[in-house]
Design a protein around this motif. Structure first.
Motif, PDB file in Angstrom:
ATOM      1  N   ARG A 282       0.845  -1.060   0.169  1.00 19.30           N
ATOM      2  CA  ARG A 282      -0.064  -0.001   0.022  1.00 19.30           C
ATOM      3  C   ARG A 282       0.884   1.095   0.150  1.00 19.30           C
ATOM      4  N   GLU A 283       0.413   2.339  -0.404  1.00 18.83           N
ATOM      5  CA  GLU A 283       1.008   3.620  -0.216  1.00 18.83           C
ATOM      6  C   GLU A 283       1.362   3.737   0.968  1.00 18.83           C
ATOM      7  N   SER A 284       2.669   4.301   1.265  1.00 21.69           N
ATOM      8  CA  SER A 284       3.343   4.656   2.636  1.00 21.69           C
ATOM      9  C   SER A 284       2.450   5.870   3.113  1.00 21.69           C
ATOM     10  N   LYS A 285       2.370   5.633   4.697  1.00 15.42           N
ATOM     11  CA  LYS A 285       1.663   6.715   5.407  1.00 15.42           C
ATOM     12  C   LYS A 285       2.892   7.528   6.148  1.00 15.42           C
ATOM     13  N   ILE A 286       2.418   8.545   6.812  1.00 16.91           N
ATOM     14  CA  ILE A 286       3.525   9.367   7.538  1.00 16.91           C
ATOM     15  C   ILE A 286       3.925   8.475   8.940  1.00 16.91           C
ATOM     16  N   GLU A 287       2.708   7.434   9.361  1.00 17.16           N
ATOM     17  CA  GLU A 287       3.025   6.859  10.309  1.00 17.16           C
ATOM     18  C   GLU A 287       3.901   5.588  10.284  1.00 17.16           C
ATOM     19  N   ASP A 288       4.320   5.233   8.867  1.00 13.85           N
ATOM     20  CA  ASP A 288       5.370   4.332   8.642  1.00 13.85           C
ATOM     21  C   ASP A 288       6.732   4.747   8.826  1.00 13.85           C
ATOM     22  N   ILE A 289       6.917   5.949   9.107  1.00 13.79           N
ATOM     23  CA  ILE A 289       8.235   6.681   9.285  1.00 13.79           C
ATOM     24  C   ILE A 289       9.025   6.004  10.361  1.00 13.79           C
ATOM     25  N   ASP A 290       8.472   5.672  11.445  1.00 11.33           N
ATOM     26  CA  ASP A 290       9.029   5.003  12.553  1.00 11.33           C
ATOM     27  C   ASP A 290       9.491   3.722  12.027  1.00 11.33           C
TER      28      ASP A 290
ATOM     29  N   ASP B 120      -0.672  -8.183   9.556  1.00  8.58           N
ATOM     30  CA  ASP B 120      -1.175  -6.805   9.134  1.00  8.58           C
ATOM     31  C   ASP B 120      -0.064  -6.007   9.726  1.00  8.58           C
ATOM     32  N   GLU B 121       1.143  -6.215   9.546  1.00  7.25           N
ATOM     33  CA  GLU B 121       2.215  -5.224  10.200  1.00  7.25           C
ATOM     34  C   GLU B 121       3.126  -5.065   9.180  1.00  7.25           C
ATOM     35  N   PRO B 122       3.818  -3.864   8.754  1.00  2.00           N
ATOM     36  CA  PRO B 122       4.668  -3.508   8.058  1.00  2.00           C
ATOM     37  C   PRO B 122       5.989  -4.294   7.925  1.00  2.00           C
ATOM     38  N   ILE B 123       6.449  -4.849   7.023  1.00  4.46           N
ATOM     39  CA  ILE B 123       7.791  -5.628   6.951  1.00  4.46           C
ATOM     40  C   ILE B 123       8.824  -5.068   5.912  1.00  4.46           C
ATOM     41  N   GLY B 124       8.305  -3.971   5.262  1.00  3.22           N
ATOM     42  CA  GLY B 124       9.492  -3.619   4.295  1.00  3.22           C
ATOM     43  C   GLY B 124       8.885  -2.306   3.593  1.00  3.22           C
ATOM     44  N   ARG B 125       9.931  -1.913   2.986  1.00  2.00           N
ATOM     45  CA  ARG B 125       9.628  -0.701   2.041  1.00  2.00           C
ATOM     46  C   ARG B 125      10.036  -0.532   0.571  1.00  2.00           C
ATOM     47  N   ILE B 126       9.437   0.170  -0.192  1.00  2.00           N
ATOM     48  CA  ILE B 126       9.525   0.306  -1.625  1.00  2.00           C
ATOM     49  C   ILE B 126       9.555   1.814  -2.020  1.00  2.00           C
ATOM     50  N   VAL B 127      10.539   2.103  -2.895  1.00  2.34           N
ATOM     51  CA  VAL B 127      10.442   3.509  -3.350  1.00  2.34           C
ATOM     52  C   VAL B 127      10.789   3.404  -4.844  1.00  2.34           C
ATOM     53  N   LEU B 128       9.695   3.978  -5.681  1.00 11.18           N
ATOM     54  CA  LEU B 128       9.970   4.147  -7.001  1.00 11.18           C
ATOM     55  C   LEU B 128      10.138   5.320  -7.473  1.00 11.18           C
TER      56      LEU B 128
ATOM     57  N   GLN C 153       6.003   6.051  -2.926  1.00 10.84           N
ATOM     58  CA  GLN C 153       6.447   5.238  -1.800  1.00 10.84           C
ATOM     59  C   GLN C 153       5.306   4.197  -1.480  1.00 10.84           C
ATOM     60  N   TYR C 154       5.891   2.822  -1.039  1.00 13.14           N
ATOM     61  CA  TYR C 154       4.884   2.032  -0.671  1.00 13.14           C
ATOM     62  C   TYR C 154       5.559   1.270   0.471  1.00 13.14           C
ATOM     63  N   THR C 155       4.595   0.525   1.432  1.00 11.59           N
ATOM     64  CA  THR C 155       5.101  -0.142   2.543  1.00 11.59           C
ATOM     65  C   THR C 155       4.413  -1.474   2.173  1.00 11.59           C
ATOM     66  N   ILE C 156       5.313  -2.488   2.746  1.00 12.87           N
ATOM     67  CA  ILE C 156       5.113  -3.863   2.234  1.00 12.87           C
ATOM     68  C   ILE C 156       4.636  -4.301   3.710  1.00 12.87           C
ATOM     69  N   ILE C 157       3.268  -4.957   3.772  1.00 12.37           N
ATOM     70  CA  ILE C 157       2.555  -5.348   4.866  1.00 12.37           C
ATOM     71  C   ILE C 157       2.588  -6.757   4.761  1.00 12.37           C
TER      72      ILE C 157
ATOM     73  N   THR D  88      15.773  13.464   9.284  1.00 10.90           N
ATOM     74  CA  THR D  88      16.325  13.449   7.763  1.00 10.90           C
ATOM     75  C   THR D  88      15.337  12.342   7.201  1.00 10.90           C
ATOM     76  N   VAL D  89      14.870  11.305   7.808  1.00 10.14           N
ATOM     77  CA  VAL D  89      13.968  10.463   7.229  1.00 10.14           C
ATOM     78  C   VAL D  89      12.628  11.193   7.176  1.00 10.14           C
ATOM     79  N   ILE D  90      12.003  12.221   8.177  1.00  8.22           N
ATOM     80  CA  ILE D  90      11.048  12.697   7.879  1.00  8.22           C
ATOM     81  C   ILE D  90      10.959  13.573   6.597  1.00  8.22           C
ATOM     82  N   ARG D  91      11.915  14.502   6.564  1.00  9.44           N
ATOM     83  CA  ARG D  91      12.109  15.375   5.532  1.00  9.44           C
ATOM     84  C   ARG D  91      12.224  14.655   4.146  1.00  9.44           C
ATOM     85  N   THR D  92      12.970  13.558   4.170  1.00 10.58           N
ATOM     86  CA  THR D  92      13.120  12.842   2.779  1.00 10.58           C
ATOM     87  C   THR D  92      11.831  12.333   2.295  1.00 10.58           C
ATOM     88  N   PHE D  93      11.048  11.579   3.297  1.00 11.57           N
ATOM     89  CA  PHE D  93       9.573  11.036   3.027  1.00 11.57           C
ATOM     90  C   PHE D  93       8.588  12.376   2.479  1.00 11.57           C
TER      91      PHE D  93
END
Length: 176
Positions: A10-18, A68-76, A59-63, A43-48
């Motif tokens: 799914r598309e990443s959310k600001i809550e995924d930054i942690d 139902d927990e995030p396990i990874g990340r994808i940035v295209l 930006q996508y989060t792998i769940i 830096t992570v917040i600004r980049t996001f």
């Protein structure tokens, strides 16, 4: 939302930054990307936020479906529908879940999105020398195009990266 047997993308959310911050502090993730050692949370917040505002990035989060927990990340990056896109960053951030096929499922989903929905001609990525994910990319049909010498900088040092791509006709031949 994009699905496979075991994961949701799914598309990443600001809550995924942690999660991103925690994962990208580990050597197992940061060693293979142009992520400065000990990057700050700011830096992570600004980049996001910067990437979220860029129309050529997604930006996508792998769940993991079963938890139902995030396990990874994808940035295209460099998304030009009808032409090309880059897998700029992809990783499984939870080390105990690596090697279980979730990364492969994630890339297959991204390939399907890029070639079948966005109708691109070329999907590409690069990786540092020694990145174990290179075997996965080859197994999915990516081909080496060459080495980009001193193309990435990390902690003040320059690194070569290996450029790989898969074209639309290669994708359909291998995956359909």
């Amino acid at each position: 939302m994009l699905l496979s047997d075991d994961i949701i993308i799914r598309e990443s959310k600001i809550e995924d930054i942690d999660y991103f911050y925690k994962w990208e502090l580990t050597n197992e993730v940061a060693d293979f990307f142009s992520i400065e050692n000990n990057q700050s949370y700011d830096t992570v917040i600004r980049t996001f936020i910067h990437d979220d505002e860029n129309i050529y990035k997604k930006q996508y989060t792998i769940i993991l479906k079963k938890t139902d927990e995030p396990i990874g990340r994808i940035v295209l990056n460099d998304i030009n529908k009808g032409w090309k896109a880059e897998i700029f960053r992809i990783y499984i951030g939870i080390l105990s879940l690596r090697g279980k096929g979730y990364g492969k499922q994630a890339i297959r989903i991204i390939m399907r999105l890029a070639f079948e929905e966005w109708n691109i001609e070329r999907l590409y990525l690069d990786h540092y020398t020694g990145n174990p994910a290179s075997k996965l990319y080859l197994s999915l049909g990516f081909k080496y195009e060459g080495v980009l010498r001193k193309s990435c900088r990390k902690n003040g040092k320059f690194y070569d990266v290996h450029l790989m791509s898969i074209l639309k006709d290669e994708y359909f031949e291998k995956h359909h």
